[in-house]
Design a protein around this motif. Sequence first.
Motif, PDB file in Angstrom:
ATOM      1  N   ILE A   1      25.434 -24.169  13.185  1.00  0.00           N
ATOM      2  CA  ILE A   1      26.024 -23.809  14.559  1.00  0.00           C
ATOM      3  C   ILE A   1      26.681 -22.442  14.001  1.00  0.00           C
ATOM      4  O   ILE A   1      27.553 -22.032  14.927  1.00  0.00           O
ATOM      5  N   THR A   2      26.424 -21.781  12.939  1.00  0.00           N
ATOM      6  CA  THR A   2      27.173 -20.430  12.550  1.00  0.00           C
ATOM      7  C   THR A   2      26.118 -19.390  12.524  1.00  0.00           C
ATOM      8  O   THR A   2      24.920 -19.427  12.412  1.00  0.00           O
ATOM      9  N   PRO A   3      26.450 -18.191  13.123  1.00  0.00           N
ATOM     10  CA  PRO A   3      25.544 -17.189  13.267  1.00  0.00           C
ATOM     11  C   PRO A   3      25.217 -16.680  11.900  1.00  0.00           C
ATOM     12  O   PRO A   3      25.891 -16.563  10.998  1.00  0.00           O
ATOM     13  N   PRO A   4      24.050 -15.881  11.637  1.00  0.00           N
ATOM     14  CA  PRO A   4      22.964 -15.493  12.679  1.00  0.00           C
ATOM     15  C   PRO A   4      21.894 -16.510  13.084  1.00  0.00           C
ATOM     16  O   PRO A   4      21.375 -16.373  14.050  1.00  0.00           O
ATOM     17  N   VAL A   5      21.920 -17.402  12.010  1.00  0.00           N
ATOM     18  CA  VAL A   5      20.589 -18.382  12.090  1.00  0.00           C
ATOM     19  C   VAL A   5      21.178 -19.567  13.014  1.00  0.00           C
ATOM     20  O   VAL A   5      20.438 -19.532  14.136  1.00  0.00           O
ATOM     21  N   GLY A   6      22.082 -20.527  12.733  1.00  0.00           N
ATOM     22  CA  GLY A   6      22.543 -21.679  13.355  1.00  0.00           C
ATOM     23  C   GLY A   6      21.490 -21.986  14.355  1.00  0.00           C
ATOM     24  O   GLY A   6      21.089 -22.191  15.563  1.00  0.00           O
ATOM     25  N   LEU A   7      20.558 -23.021  13.715  1.00  0.00           N
ATOM     26  CA  LEU A   7      19.382 -23.664  14.020  1.00  0.00           C
ATOM     27  C   LEU A   7      19.693 -24.341  15.359  1.00  0.00           C
ATOM     28  O   LEU A   7      19.079 -24.263  16.235  1.00  0.00           O
ATOM     29  N   ASN A   8      20.780 -25.258  15.477  1.00  0.00           N
ATOM     30  CA  ASN A   8      21.137 -25.788  16.527  1.00  0.00           C
ATOM     31  C   ASN A   8      21.319 -24.932  17.855  1.00  0.00           C
ATOM     32  O   ASN A   8      20.979 -25.501  19.074  1.00  0.00           O
ATOM     33  N   VAL A   9      21.952 -23.975  17.673  1.00  0.00           N
ATOM     34  CA  VAL A   9      22.147 -22.973  18.657  1.00  0.00           C
ATOM     35  C   VAL A   9      20.902 -22.586  19.067  1.00  0.00           C
ATOM     36  O   VAL A   9      20.709 -22.337  20.499  1.00  0.00           O
ATOM     37  N   PHE A  10      19.819 -22.228  18.513  1.00  0.00           N
ATOM     38  CA  PHE A  10      18.516 -21.816  18.984  1.00  0.00           C
ATOM     39  C   PHE A  10      17.920 -23.063  19.594  1.00  0.00           C
ATOM     40  O   PHE A  10      17.099 -22.751  20.596  1.00  0.00           O
ATOM     41  N   VAL A  11      17.975 -24.110  19.193  1.00  0.00           N
ATOM     42  CA  VAL A  11      17.467 -25.348  19.869  1.00  0.00           C
ATOM     43  C   VAL A  11      17.928 -25.485  21.244  1.00  0.00           C
ATOM     44  O   VAL A  11      17.197 -25.645  22.227  1.00  0.00           O
ATOM     45  N   VAL A  12      19.270 -25.343  21.320  1.00  0.00           N
ATOM     46  CA  VAL A  12      19.770 -25.602  22.735  1.00  0.00           C
ATOM     47  C   VAL A  12      19.377 -24.265  23.513  1.00  0.00           C
ATOM     48  O   VAL A  12      19.219 -24.491  24.679  1.00  0.00           O
TER      49      VAL A  12
ATOM     50  N   PHE B   1      27.217 -19.256  20.931  1.00  0.00           N
ATOM     51  CA  PHE B   1      28.073 -19.056  19.673  1.00  0.00           C
ATOM     52  C   PHE B   1      29.525 -19.278  20.041  1.00  0.00           C
ATOM     53  O   PHE B   1      30.395 -19.621  19.245  1.00  0.00           O
ATOM     54  N   ARG B   2      29.852 -18.636  20.943  1.00  0.00           N
ATOM     55  CA  ARG B   2      31.175 -18.680  21.640  1.00  0.00           C
ATOM     56  C   ARG B   2      31.650 -20.219  21.957  1.00  0.00           C
ATOM     57  O   ARG B   2      32.847 -20.605  21.798  1.00  0.00           O
ATOM     58  N   GLY B   3      30.851 -20.815  22.487  1.00  0.00           N
ATOM     59  CA  GLY B   3      31.073 -22.203  22.881  1.00  0.00           C
ATOM     60  C   GLY B   3      31.094 -23.157  21.434  1.00  0.00           C
ATOM     61  O   GLY B   3      32.009 -24.176  21.620  1.00  0.00           O
ATOM     62  N   VAL B   4      30.559 -22.891  20.462  1.00  0.00           N
ATOM     63  CA  VAL B   4      30.458 -23.821  19.217  1.00  0.00           C
ATOM     64  C   VAL B   4      31.695 -23.362  18.611  1.00  0.00           C
ATOM     65  O   VAL B   4      31.905 -24.165  17.584  1.00  0.00           O
ATOM     66  N   ALA B   5      32.375 -22.192  18.519  1.00  0.00           N
ATOM     67  CA  ALA B   5      33.443 -21.866  17.672  1.00  0.00           C
ATOM     68  C   ALA B   5      34.421 -22.834  17.726  1.00  0.00           C
ATOM     69  O   ALA B   5      34.865 -23.148  16.476  1.00  0.00           O
ATOM     70  N   PRO B   6      35.028 -23.415  18.683  1.00  0.00           N
ATOM     71  CA  PRO B   6      35.991 -24.481  18.586  1.00  0.00           C
ATOM     72  C   PRO B   6      35.520 -25.679  17.793  1.00  0.00           C
ATOM     73  O   PRO B   6      36.201 -26.283  17.194  1.00  0.00           O
ATOM     74  N   PHE B   7      34.462 -26.068  17.927  1.00  0.00           N
ATOM     75  CA  PHE B   7      33.906 -27.078  17.420  1.00  0.00           C
ATOM     76  C   PHE B   7      33.670 -26.780  15.706  1.00  0.00           C
ATOM     77  O   PHE B   7      33.774 -27.800  14.834  1.00  0.00           O
ATOM     78  N   LEU B   8      33.281 -25.615  15.373  1.00  0.00           N
ATOM     79  CA  LEU B   8      33.121 -25.258  14.087  1.00  0.00           C
ATOM     80  C   LEU B   8      34.687 -25.314  13.511  1.00  0.00           C
ATOM     81  O   LEU B   8      34.803 -25.974  12.031  1.00  0.00           O
ATOM     82  N   PHE B   9      35.752 -25.012  14.236  1.00  0.00           N
ATOM     83  CA  PHE B   9      36.990 -25.345  13.725  1.00  0.00           C
ATOM     84  C   PHE B   9      37.337 -26.633  13.687  1.00  0.00           C
ATOM     85  O   PHE B   9      37.877 -27.246  12.334  1.00  0.00           O
TER      86      PHE B   9
END
Length: 434
Positions: A377-388, A401-409
């Motif tokens: 879920i991290t840029p620039p690849v973030g496979l799950n981000v591209f899947v969603v 990517f902005r939406g996953v930032a809190p979940f990354l923390f």
Amino acid sequence: MSPVQVGLVGIACLFALMILRTPVAFAMLLVGFFGTWALEGFRSAGGLLLTESYSAVSGYTLVVVPMFILLGNVSTAAGFSRGLYDAAYAWVGRFRGGLASASVIGCAAFSAVSGSSVATAVTLGKVALPEMRRLGYADSLATGSVAAGGTLGFLIPPSTGFVLYAILTEQSVGRLFMAGILPGLLLMALFMLTVWIVATLFPQTGPRGEALAYRERFRLLGDALPLIGVIVVSIGGIYIGAFTPVEASGVGAALVILLAVATRSLSLASFRDAVLDTLRTSAMLYTIVIGANVLNPFFAVTRIPDALGAGLTALGLGAYGTLLMIILGYVVLGMFMDGLSMLVITIPIVFPIIMQLGFDPIWFGVVAVIVIEMGMITPPVGLNVFVVRGVAEDVPLTTIFRGVAPFLFAMIVGLVIIVAFPSVALLIPNSMFG
């Protein structure tokens, strides 16, 4: 050139091949074969290719991969995944951000069936995203919760990541599966806490859903119970010692097929598609295993793991300082590589160092998988981000990517807890296997 120099050239060629979009399995095969040829001659390289290609995929343990993939594919084709999501929403949907929390719970439950991060994100994304958008959820929270929740498929057993780690390090698949349970539940809880915090600070991002009567909640829970029962039987059977992981995979796949037939929720065409998809995915994973088993002996001959270990020791960082350097290396690689590729390429290099430092190999397997999850879920690849993004095509990548930032923390917090308290990962396997 020295063996170490040849190894470094091999690593550079490996990354160059992947940049040129060569499938990772064939990139590893090419580098392993020609690298061994350069160091030990064609006879050794040819023998390695022949023997490892067979031995890598003829092991009994690897049967868990197609069986658990089939279990997940049949569950999806029969519509059982929707039942898991509906049951979760019935119980937590009335809270602020409840639909996003239900998505996280649904992802965790489906992870215990599929063992795949991508499959989890795709399946729950198709179910949850239209509902969240219909009820006015912000695109960032809706897509972020599904993308992050999908990463649990790589951690909660049956995890294909753990199967590959076990093969690469000769560790117990059963111990690794059991080690993933509590960390998986911890991350699920942290993701739900993250949803609540975001929805509380920004109420417009996650409005409350309607409160269902208890009768309706129990009805929806009852609809999901058959698949939950399959999960309990297969994973619980490993825990109580009734099944080996391989037996559990077969039992789980058989049960879900019988369940689909009994409920008449699976057509012959859908079953055929599920089997074909299982064959395609399994062939891809088996090829990766073959490639890794050809590449690993090459790395061993180059003595790169020893040289890297000596270099890190010379820095005087101590055991946990060295571990931090390895984790940071994974974070950087995760920005450019998919999880399975990163796992099979790096484990042969870093695992000897981990053993020299005295860390538990099962515990490190959990740590490595969580860090690889972060890369999803991290840029620039973030496979799950591209899947969603493939499910919600009109949502910009920057929004996801902005939406996953809190979940990354939240994942970083979970990783710190597991590093500080290894018993979170080791409690269940140690209580089972001693």
